[in-house]
Design a protein around this motif. Structure first.
Motif, PDB file in Angstrom:
ATOM      1  N   GLU A   1       0.838  -1.203   0.000  1.00 14.80           N
ATOM      2  CA  GLU A   1       0.000   0.000   0.000  1.00 14.80           C
ATOM      3  C   GLU A   1       0.873   1.253   0.000  1.00 14.80           C
ATOM      4  OE1 GLU A   1      -3.927  -1.769   2.340  1.00 14.80           O
ATOM      5  OE2 GLU A   1      -2.660  -0.277   3.333  1.00 14.80           O
ATOM      6  N   HIS A   2       0.355   2.301  -0.622  1.00 12.99           N
ATOM      7  CA  HIS A   2       1.091   3.564  -0.712  1.00 12.99           C
ATOM      8  C   HIS A   2       0.184   4.700  -0.229  1.00 12.99           C
ATOM      9  CE1 HIS A   2       4.082   1.260  -2.760  1.00 12.99           C
ATOM     10  NE2 HIS A   2       3.231   0.911  -3.694  1.00 12.99           N
ATOM     11  N   TRP A   3       0.494   5.177   0.967  1.00 13.58           N
ATOM     12  CA  TRP A   3      -0.336   6.167   1.647  1.00 13.58           C
ATOM     13  C   TRP A   3       0.211   7.569   1.456  1.00 13.58           C
ATOM     14  CZ3 TRP A   3      -4.441   5.630   5.452  1.00 13.58           C
ATOM     15  CH2 TRP A   3      -4.950   4.330   5.527  1.00 13.58           C
ATOM     16  N   ALA A   4      -0.716   8.523   1.462  1.00 10.14           N
ATOM     17  CA  ALA A   4      -0.359   9.939   1.480  1.00 10.14           C
ATOM     18  C   ALA A   4      -0.960  10.577   2.728  1.00 10.14           C
ATOM     19  CB  ALA A   4      -0.881  10.639   0.234  1.00 10.14           C
ATOM     20  N   LEU A   5      -0.160  11.351   3.446  1.00 12.71           N
ATOM     21  CA  LEU A   5      -0.643  12.152   4.572  1.00 12.71           C
ATOM     22  C   LEU A   5      -0.761  13.583   4.079  1.00 12.71           C
ATOM     23  CD1 LEU A   5       1.545  10.813   7.535  1.00 12.71           C
ATOM     24  CD2 LEU A   5      -0.590   9.886   6.602  1.00 12.71           C
TER      25      LEU A   5
ATOM     26  N   GLY B   1       0.202  18.105  11.589  1.00 12.13           N
ATOM     27  CA  GLY B   1       0.728  16.946  12.296  1.00 12.13           C
ATOM     28  C   GLY B   1       1.306  15.873  11.395  1.00 12.13           C
ATOM     29  N   LYS B   2       1.414  16.142  10.092  1.00  8.20           N
ATOM     30  CA  LYS B   2       1.885  15.134   9.135  1.00  8.20           C
ATOM     31  C   LYS B   2       3.304  14.664   9.441  1.00  8.20           C
ATOM     32  CE  LYS B   2       1.575  17.877   5.608  1.00  8.20           C
ATOM     33  NZ  LYS B   2       1.315  19.109   6.375  1.00  8.20           N
ATOM     34  N   SER B   3       4.214  15.605   9.601  1.00  5.22           N
ATOM     35  CA  SER B   3       5.615  15.238   9.808  1.00  5.22           C
ATOM     36  C   SER B   3       5.831  14.565  11.160  1.00  5.22           C
ATOM     37  CB  SER B   3       6.519  16.474   9.679  1.00  5.22           C
ATOM     38  OG  SER B   3       6.518  16.944   8.343  1.00  5.22           O
TER      39      SER B   3
ATOM     40  N   LEU C   1       8.548   9.059   2.804  1.00  4.44           N
ATOM     41  CA  LEU C   1       8.944  10.173   1.948  1.00  4.44           C
ATOM     42  C   LEU C   1       8.396  11.470   2.518  1.00  4.44           C
ATOM     43  CD1 LEU C   1       7.795   7.965  -0.861  1.00  4.44           C
ATOM     44  CD2 LEU C   1      10.029   9.021  -1.151  1.00  4.44           C
ATOM     45  N   ASP C   2       9.277  12.333   2.985  1.00  4.48           N
ATOM     46  CA  ASP C   2       8.876  13.584   3.629  1.00  4.48           C
ATOM     47  C   ASP C   2       8.972  14.717   2.609  1.00  4.48           C
ATOM     48  OD1 ASP C   2       8.239  15.617   5.313  1.00  4.48           O
ATOM     49  OD2 ASP C   2       9.879  15.300   6.720  1.00  4.48           O
ATOM     50  N   GLU C   3       7.837  15.045   1.987  1.00  4.74           N
ATOM     51  CA  GLU C   3       7.769  16.107   0.983  1.00  4.74           C
ATOM     52  C   GLU C   3       8.923  15.996  -0.022  1.00  4.74           C
ATOM     53  OE1 GLU C   3       6.205  19.960   2.186  1.00  4.74           O
ATOM     54  OE2 GLU C   3       6.414  19.338   4.267  1.00  4.74           O
ATOM     55  N   PRO C   4       9.004  14.895  -0.754  1.00  5.48           N
ATOM     56  CA  PRO C   4      10.151  14.666  -1.640  1.00  5.48           C
ATOM     57  C   PRO C   4      10.260  15.656  -2.787  1.00  5.48           C
ATOM     58  CG  PRO C   4       8.429  13.047  -2.070  1.00  5.48           C
ATOM     59  CD  PRO C   4       8.021  13.781  -0.822  1.00  5.48           C
ATOM     60  N   SER C   5       9.169  16.371  -3.105  1.00  5.77           N
ATOM     61  CA  SER C   5       9.210  17.316  -4.229  1.00  5.77           C
ATOM     62  C   SER C   5       9.586  18.728  -3.810  1.00  5.77           C
ATOM     63  CB  SER C   5       7.842  17.345  -4.931  1.00  5.77           C
ATOM     64  OG  SER C   5       7.511  16.079  -5.436  1.00  5.77           O
ATOM     65  N   THR C   6       9.955  18.908  -2.554  1.00  3.59           N
ATOM     66  CA  THR C   6      10.310  20.238  -2.061  1.00  3.59           C
ATOM     67  C   THR C   6      11.417  20.868  -2.901  1.00  3.59           C
ATOM     68  OG1 THR C   6       9.695  19.728   0.219  1.00  3.59           O
ATOM     69  CG2 THR C   6      11.270  21.516  -0.101  1.00  3.59           C
TER      70      THR C   6
ATOM     71  N   VAL D   1       4.400  12.291   2.754  1.00  8.83           N
ATOM     72  CA  VAL D   1       3.832  13.505   3.338  1.00  8.83           C
ATOM     73  C   VAL D   1       3.869  14.625   2.309  1.00  8.83           C
ATOM     74  CG1 VAL D   1       4.350  15.387   4.945  1.00  8.83           C
ATOM     75  CG2 VAL D   1       4.258  13.044   5.775  1.00  8.83           C
ATOM     76  N   THR D   2       2.750  15.309   2.152  1.00 11.93           N
ATOM     77  CA  THR D   2       2.714  16.482   1.278  1.00 11.93           C
ATOM     78  C   THR D   2       1.521  17.350   1.659  1.00 11.93           C
ATOM     79  OG1 THR D   2       2.716  17.261  -1.022  1.00 11.93           O
ATOM     80  CG2 THR D   2       1.291  15.396  -0.517  1.00 11.93           C
TER      81      THR D   2
END
Length: 265
Positions: free
Chosen positions: A33-37, A44-46, A168-173, A202-203
């Motif tokens: 599974e591939h989740w997005a927060l 509170g995502k991070s 993955l913590d906001e990888p597109s930053t 997270v995004t």
């Protein structure tokens, strides 16, 4: 037969400096599974991602990662089973892309003194560099890489130990549109090649969600607004409630786009 549970979060709260950051958080993530927060800044995502990465402990409730409960497990051992991608990862030395990827074997930011990778680790590093589209940059040094190239190198680094979970913590930053799309294409590609890998991303930008996203959790003020299958949760109504603004959400070819609701104002 039920798929293997990778993450189990029950009744989690987190308090810092007397302020409640998270309240009543629960989720279950299965292999593949591939989740997005998703939520605004401060939702509170991070903090949740830090718990899933065995970096911080909850104030109350339980967090189990790969069958191991925080507070009852050797954190260093557990972190070795988790690939954590942080775009703010600091590399102080002019390491090559290959060297940066190989630091994933030691969990350090620099090559450890007197440490040498095994032939298998070198082979896997080269495979991942190829997978992430960086074969021509394997010997390029970190200071000359673009933000997008660094992001792909860090994903390869996180995958080196063959983790069961990728965070993955906001990888597109900091990426421009072309670099963002390249990165998201690579994330979709690696998910296809590693079908048992679970991931949490997270995004707060819905346009940055890979097409392979299967589930989502929406957060507002440290509480869950909704969670579940992506198509059920990522709706105009729920996104508008989460971000406290009237928004219209559409999905084309697996990717999401958002704009102000047409009938607003």
């Amino acid at each position: 037969m039920e798929e293997r549970v990778v993450l189990q979060v029950d009744g989690v709260g987190f308090v810092r400096g007397g302020r409640t950051i998270l309240d009543g958080i629960g989720m279950r993530v299965h292999a593949g599974e591939h989740w997005a927060l998703i939520g605004s800044n401060g939702a509170g995502k991070s903090t949740i991602l830090s718990m899933l990465g065995a970096v911080v402990h909850p104030t109350r409730g339980t967090v189990e990662v790969l069958g191991r409960r925080l507070g009852r497990v050797d954190l260093r051992e557990l972190r070795g089973l988790i690939g954590h991608v942080n775009p703010r990862h600091e590399v102080r030395s002019p390491l090559t892309v290959r060297d940066v990827v190989l630091t994933g074997a030691t969990g350090t930011t620099e090559r450890m003194m007197r440490w040498e990778p095994t032939e298998e680790q070198e082979r896997r590093a080269d495979e991942l560099i190829q997978l992430l589209g960086m074969h021509d940059l394997a010997d390029a040094v970190w200071p000359v890489l673009s933000q997008g190239e660094r992001g792909r190198a860090l994903i390869a680094r996180a995958l080196l130990p063959d983790p069961h979970l990728l965070l993955l913590d906001e990888p597109s930053t900091g990426l421009d549109i072309a670099a963002r799309e390249h990165l998201l294409d690579r994330i979709d590609g690696l998910r296809a090649q590693h079908p048992d890998l679970a991931s949490v991303l997270v995004t707060h930008h819905l346009e940055e969600l890979p097409a392979t996203t299967t589930h989502a959790m929406l957060l507002r003020d440290g509480r869950i607004v909704a969670q579940g299958a992506a198509d059920d949760v990522l709706t105009s109504e729920l996104i508008s409630e989460t971000l406290d603004y009237p928004l219209e959400l559409t999905r084309t070819d697996g990717r999401w786009a958002v704009r102000t609701a047409r009938n607003w104002g």
